[in-house]
Design an enzyme around this catalytic site. Structure first.
Site, PDB file in Angstrom:
ATOM      1  N   ASN A   1       0.817  -1.213   0.000  1.00 32.64           N
ATOM      2  CA  ASN A   1       0.000   0.000   0.000  1.00 32.64           C
ATOM      3  C   ASN A   1       0.854   1.267   0.000  1.00 32.64           C
ATOM      4  OD1 ASN A   1      -2.204   1.612  -0.009  1.00 32.64           O
ATOM      5  ND2 ASN A   1      -3.046   0.920   1.947  1.00 32.64           N
TER       6      ASN A   1
ATOM      7  N   HIS B   1     -14.671  -4.626  10.826  1.00 31.92           N
ATOM      8  CA  HIS B   1     -14.205  -3.322  11.316  1.00 31.92           C
ATOM      9  C   HIS B   1     -15.378  -2.388  11.582  1.00 31.92           C
ATOM     10  CE1 HIS B   1      -9.792  -3.280   9.777  1.00 31.92           C
ATOM     11  NE2 HIS B   1     -10.144  -4.489  10.155  1.00 31.92           N
TER      12      HIS B   1
ATOM     13  N   ARG C   1     -13.807  -5.562  15.446  1.00 35.57           N
ATOM     14  CA  ARG C   1     -12.850  -4.551  15.863  1.00 35.57           C
ATOM     15  C   ARG C   1     -13.578  -3.229  15.962  1.00 35.57           C
ATOM     16  NH1 ARG C   1      -7.939  -2.001  12.294  1.00 35.57           N
ATOM     17  NH2 ARG C   1      -9.623  -0.561  11.714  1.00 35.57           N
TER      18      ARG C   1
ATOM     19  N   TYR D   1      -6.970   7.185  12.863  1.00 27.01           N
ATOM     20  CA  TYR D   1      -6.886   5.936  12.122  1.00 27.01           C
ATOM     21  C   TYR D   1      -8.132   5.088  12.334  1.00 27.01           C
ATOM     22  CZ  TYR D   1      -6.529   1.164  11.239  1.00 27.01           C
ATOM     23  OH  TYR D   1      -6.861  -0.074  10.792  1.00 27.01           O
TER      24      TYR D   1
ATOM     25  N   ASP E   1      -7.202  -1.701  17.574  1.00 24.24           N
ATOM     26  CA  ASP E   1      -5.905  -1.507  16.938  1.00 24.24           C
ATOM     27  C   ASP E   1      -5.277  -0.208  17.434  1.00 24.24           C
ATOM     28  OD1 ASP E   1      -4.817  -1.827  13.436  1.00 24.24           O
ATOM     29  OD2 ASP E   1      -3.716  -1.350  15.268  1.00 24.24           O
TER      30      ASP E   1
ATOM     31  N   HIS F   1      -2.451   0.852  16.479  1.00 28.06           N
ATOM     32  CA  HIS F   1      -1.793   1.369  15.265  1.00 28.06           C
ATOM     33  C   HIS F   1      -0.490   2.086  15.561  1.00 28.06           C
ATOM     34  CE1 HIS F   1      -2.266   2.377  10.895  1.00 28.06           C
ATOM     35  NE2 HIS F   1      -2.883   1.224  10.969  1.00 28.06           N
TER      36      HIS F   1
ATOM     37  N   GLU G   1      -4.016  -4.567  19.390  1.00 28.32           N
ATOM     38  CA  GLU G   1      -3.076  -4.745  18.281  1.00 28.32           C
ATOM     39  C   GLU G   1      -2.139  -3.555  18.142  1.00 28.32           C
ATOM     40  OE1 GLU G   1      -5.144  -5.049  14.612  1.00 28.32           O
ATOM     41  OE2 GLU G   1      -3.378  -4.652  13.414  1.00 28.32           O
TER      42      GLU G   1
ATOM     43  N   GLU H   1       1.619  -6.977  11.369  1.00 33.44           N
ATOM     44  CA  GLU H   1       1.187  -6.746   9.986  1.00 33.44           C
ATOM     45  C   GLU H   1       2.253  -6.031   9.170  1.00 33.44           C
ATOM     46  OE1 GLU H   1      -2.378  -4.411  10.737  1.00 33.44           O
ATOM     47  OE2 GLU H   1      -1.397  -2.671   9.867  1.00 33.44           O
TER      48      GLU H   1
ATOM     49  N   ARG I   1       0.376 -11.263  13.532  1.00 37.12           N
ATOM     50  CA  ARG I   1      -0.461 -10.662  12.491  1.00 37.12           C
ATOM     51  C   ARG I   1       0.160 -10.758  11.095  1.00 37.12           C
ATOM     52  NH1 ARG I   1      -4.703  -8.813  11.546  1.00 37.12           N
ATOM     53  NH2 ARG I   1      -4.523  -6.568  11.388  1.00 37.12           N
TER      54      ARG I   1
ATOM     55  N   HIS J   1      -3.304 -10.402   9.019  1.00 37.28           N
ATOM     56  CA  HIS J   1      -3.757  -9.113   8.502  1.00 37.28           C
ATOM     57  C   HIS J   1      -4.636  -9.385   7.277  1.00 37.28           C
ATOM     58  CE1 HIS J   1      -2.287  -5.101   6.563  1.00 37.28           C
ATOM     59  NE2 HIS J   1      -3.374  -4.882   7.276  1.00 37.28           N
TER      60      HIS J   1
ATOM     61  N   ASP K   1      -6.170  -3.437   1.474  1.00 37.34           N
ATOM     62  CA  ASP K   1      -4.988  -3.232   0.635  1.00 37.34           C
ATOM     63  C   ASP K   1      -4.232  -4.531   0.417  1.00 37.34           C
ATOM     64  OD1 ASP K   1      -4.806  -1.954   3.421  1.00 37.34           O
ATOM     65  OD2 ASP K   1      -2.746  -2.622   3.103  1.00 37.34           O
TER      66      ASP K   1
ATOM     67  N   GLU L   1      -8.505 -11.381   9.882  1.00 39.67           N
ATOM     68  CA  GLU L   1      -9.104 -10.073   9.621  1.00 39.67           C
ATOM     69  C   GLU L   1      -9.814 -10.125   8.281  1.00 39.67           C
ATOM     70  OE1 GLU L   1      -6.295  -6.910   9.505  1.00 39.67           O
ATOM     71  OE2 GLU L   1      -7.785  -5.377   9.150  1.00 39.67           O
TER      72      GLU L   1
ATOM     73  N   TRP M   1       1.229   7.080  12.031  1.00 37.42           N
ATOM     74  CA  TRP M   1      -0.171   7.162  11.577  1.00 37.42           C
ATOM     75  C   TRP M   1      -0.938   5.924  11.999  1.00 37.42           C
ATOM     76  CZ3 TRP M   1      -2.285   3.747   7.831  1.00 37.42           C
ATOM     77  CH2 TRP M   1      -3.639   4.009   7.592  1.00 37.42           C
TER      78      TRP M   1
HETATM   79  O1  LIG Z   1      -5.143  -3.786  11.228  1.00 37.12           O
HETATM   80  C1  LIG Z   1      -5.438  -3.205  10.177  1.00 37.12           C
HETATM   81  O2  LIG Z   1      -6.248  -3.626   9.321  1.00 37.12           O
HETATM   82  C2  LIG Z   1      -4.770  -1.891   9.863  1.00 37.12           C
HETATM   83  O3  LIG Z   1      -3.601  -1.739  10.607  1.00 37.12           O
HETATM   84  C3  LIG Z   1      -4.569  -1.787   8.386  1.00 37.12           C
HETATM   85  O4  LIG Z   1      -5.800  -1.414   7.837  1.00 37.12           O
HETATM   86  C4  LIG Z   1      -3.499  -0.808   7.932  1.00 37.12           C
HETATM   87  O5  LIG Z   1      -3.820   0.477   8.391  1.00 37.12           O
HETATM   88  C5  LIG Z   1      -3.452  -0.843   6.420  1.00 37.12           C
HETATM   89  O6  LIG Z   1      -3.205  -2.165   6.006  1.00 37.12           O
HETATM   90  C6  LIG Z   1      -2.373   0.070   5.891  1.00 37.12           C
HETATM   91  O7  LIG Z   1      -2.317  -0.035   4.492  1.00 37.12           O
HETATM   92 MG   LIG Z   2      -3.521  -3.033  12.204  1.00 37.79          MG
END
Ligand SMILES: O=C(O)[C@@H](O)[C@@H](O)[C@H](O)[C@H](O)CO
Ligand SMILES: [Mg+2]
Length: 402
Positions: free
Chosen positions: A37, A122, A147, A159, A210, A212, A236, A262, A283, A312, A316, A339, A402
């Site tokens: 991504n 999600h 989630r 995020y 998450d 993140h 996560e 991930e 992940r 993951h 993307d 996921e 991010w």
């Molecule tokens: O757990 C998740 O799904 C996120 O961390 C992802 O959506 C992540 O933000 C994206 O894969 C980034 O491209």
């Molecule tokens: Mg994630």
């Protein structure tokens, strides 16, 4: 048997995907995903310039040897671009081998360990009320695991918060868009979200969150402890994991299960976390970790320490990765959860597949191979479109994760 051709197909049905199609002198072909991504063209160049020329004439049955050739032969090892290029080749070769054996990939790996694969969706919203409502939407759709991510009052763009009930694709602009972050405001607000979700829906379903990569280890420990009353399935990416030892500090303070990986791309990124039992779920995913060949080594190491998989599965990652992951998830003994962010109808039309969702589980389907194909004519309708992931800054302008 010989590889006669290999081509990289870039398509953008709402977001960019990189697909490798490997053809053989037996008329059987396989496809693999190499999507990264925001950096897709890096993998395209790596494949086209440095991998495809080496593949022509190789025996596609020699999956392990080709993996070792591409990993050791690069000299400059590891990294997201290299390992995604290797993954694209690896998955295409496993697809070919399963087709030649006339069996679904999960049978080739060792057969089913379960009928269906538990997935999580999600739920998100701009605030607690919207997010609690979105969790109810996923419960109504039959999800056993959800989630939850919420906007945070006073923080610009957070995020995991999309437009409407479904989380959207985060790569949203030709140059990185800017989002904000404030850890204190997050620590004040997020525990209230999970308190409200549990008060509203009880404890029958799994809840995930998450982080993140946004917390320091002690802040992550604080969040984990604050969330303990709400019994999360996992927290996560609670803190950046380049320093795997950082998780010792988190682990000391909380029993909230931890998931990470991930953004990892080889077993070396996670070896200490697993061997020191600092995490509960890994992940890493098929496309991110050099394909089936490497990910099953990670899963085997994890199984020695009762760490389970939690691949993951964001939008993307193409349906090719989702389909392959479902075969992996159906076989792997120490499976945890998968996921599942639903792709758009346009994406599903480019990548016809056999997997399907039913009663909170995904099923890979029983077709030979990994069960996903690419419709090249459909793919050609959607040319590459530059798109970057956002960046994040703190209120004082400090660059953050991010
Ligand atoms: O757990 C998740 O799904 C996120 O961390 C992802 O959506 C992540 O933000 C994206 O894969 C980034 O491209
Ligand atoms: Mg994630």
């Amino acid at each position: 048997m010989k590889i006669t051709a290999a081509k990289v197909i870039v398509t953008c049905p709402g977001r960019n995907f990189v697909t490798l199609k490997i053809e053989t002198d037996q008329g059987v072909y396989g496809i693999g995903d190499g999507t990264l991504n925001g950096r897709e063209l890096s993998v395209v160049a790596y494949l086209q310039e440095h991998v495809v020329p080496c593949l022509i004439g190789m025996d596609p049955r020699r999956i392990e040897d080709i993996w070792q050739y591409l990993y050791r032969g690069a000299y400059w090892r590891r990294g997201p671009v290299t390992m995604r290029a290797i993954a694209a080749v690896d998955v295409a070769l496993w697809d070919i081998k399963a087709k030649m054996a006339n069996m679904p990939l999960y049978d080739l790996l060792g057969g089913k360990s379960r009928e269906g694969v538990m997935v999580y969706g999600h739920a998100n919203g701009t605030d607690i009320a919207e997010t609690v409502d979105a969790v109810g939407h996923y419960i109504d759709m039959g999800y056993k695991a959800i989630r939850a991510q919420t906007g945070i009052p006073g923080v610009e763009g957070v995020y995991g918060v999309g437009r409407g009930k479904l989380y959207y694709e985060p790569a949203d602009a030709a140059l990185p868009s800017l989002m904000g972050w404030d850890t204190r405001k997050a620590l004040n607000y997020i525990p209230k979200l999970f308190e409200k979700i549990r008060d509203t829906y009880g404890f029958d379903r799994h809840l995930l969150h998450d982080g993140h990569h946004r917390y320091t280890p002690l802040e992550a420990a604080n969040l984990g402890r604050l969330l303990e009353p709400y019994q999360l399935f996992w927290l996560e990416d609670c803190t950046p994991a380049e320093n795997q030892e950082a998780f010792k500090l988190v682990r000391q303070h909380t029993t909230t299960p931890l998931a990470v990986g991930e953004i990892f791309n080889t077993i070396w990124d996670v070896k200490d976390l697993i061997q020191n039992q600092l995490i509960d779920y890994i992940r890493m995913t098929i496309v991110g970790s050099g394909g089936v060949t490497h990910l099953r080594r990670v899963a085997d190491l994890a199984s020695l320490y009762q760490v389970r998989t939690g691949c993951h599965g964001a939008t993307d990652l193409s349906p090719v990765t989702m389909g392959t992951a479902l075969h992996f998830d159906t076989w792997v003994p120490n499976f945890g959860i998968q996921e599942y962010m639903r792709h758009t109808p346009e994406t599903d039309a480019v990548f016809p597949h056999t997997y399907f969702f039913e009663d909170g589980l995904l099923y890979p389907g029983d077709s030979v191979g990994h069960g996903v194909d690419i419709d090249e004519a459909e793919a050609a309708k959607y040319p590459y479109k530059p798109a970057y992931l956002p960046v994040a800054r703190l209120e004082d302008g400090t660059m953050w994760n991010w």
